[in-house]
Design an enzyme around this catalytic site. Structure first.
Site, short mmCIF file in Angstrom:
data_model
loop_
_atom_site.label_atom_id
_atom_site.label_comp_id
_atom_site.label_asym_id
_atom_site.label_seq_id
_atom_site.Cartn_x
_atom_site.Cartn_y
_atom_site.Cartn_z
CB SER A 53 -0.95 0.01 1.20
OG SER A 53 -0.23 0.10 2.40
CG HIS A 92 -1.40 3.73 5.12
ND1 HIS A 92 -2.71 3.34 5.19
CD2 HIS A 92 -0.78 2.79 4.37
CE1 HIS A 92 -2.87 2.22 4.50
NE2 HIS A 92 -1.70 1.87 4.00
CG ASP A 133 -5.47 4.58 5.76
OD1 ASP A 133 -5.58 4.19 4.60
OD2 ASP A 133 -4.38 4.77 6.33
#
Length: 192
Positions: A53, A92, A133
């Site tokens: 990701s 992230h 997210d």
């Protein structure tokens, strides 16, 4: 008879020395990990990237070094967080910050570096993902709390070093093989 007791005592002494050496190795590794945790202020100062990701910034299997002493997270900063109730680290990028006003989150325009409002709440997104997210967060959670959810900010990495961890978790039989090889090495070393 005396030589039998002497050899038995020597064998017991060698076994005890091996057990103590093994315990010393384990306790040293544990102390180093805890020392690193205290130094970085992170419960998990080293993590492995488990998915793609964050490509192209980080690849699956990269080993990340974290730092959690910064009181705020900046836009664009790459953070590692745990979803409440789960113990899976997610790596992230911070795409939006929300200042905390009177205990509630209030959406405002993206906070810039010149802002005096401390951003305590964050929205994250994987570089290789289409959406943010919010679907990954815990139920009824729209953002991350900097103090509660963030494990640390990425400060360095080593490419592909963590792939061993991924292989061992995806293929449990490899753990058995590895433990068998280690046990065989101990037995063979003892015979010498």
């Amino acid at each position: 008879m005396l030589s039998f007791l002497s050899s038995n005592l020597s064998s017991t002494r060698q076994s005890l020395a091996q057990v103590l050496n093994f315990a010393l190795v384990l306790s040293t590794a544990f102390m180093l990990w805890k020392g690193l945790s205290v130094f970085t202020a992170s419960s998990s100062p080293i993590v492995v990237v488990l998915s793609g990701s964050m490509e192209p910034a980080f690849q699956r299997g990269d080993l990340l070094f974290l730092w959690n002493r910064s009181p705020r997270a900046e836009l664009g900063e790459i953070v590692v967080y745990n979803v409440r109730g789960k113990d899976i680290p997610i790596v992230h990028r911070v795409v939006r910050t929300f200042p905390q006003i009177e205990g509630k989150a209030k959406k405002v325009k993206e906070v810039t570096e010149a802002s005096s409002v401390p951003p305590n709440m964050l929205l994250t997104k994987g570089d290789n993902n289409i959406a943010d997210d919010t679907e990954l967060y815990a139920k009824n959670q729209d953002f991350l709390h900097r103090e509660e959810d963030i494990v640390g900010s990425v400060r360095g990495y080593m490419p592909m070093v963590g792939y061993v961890t991924i292989m061992l978790s995806e293929h449990p039989w490899l753990k058995t093989v590895l433990l068998g090889i280690m046990g065989l090495m101990v037995i063979l070393q003892r015979e010498q």
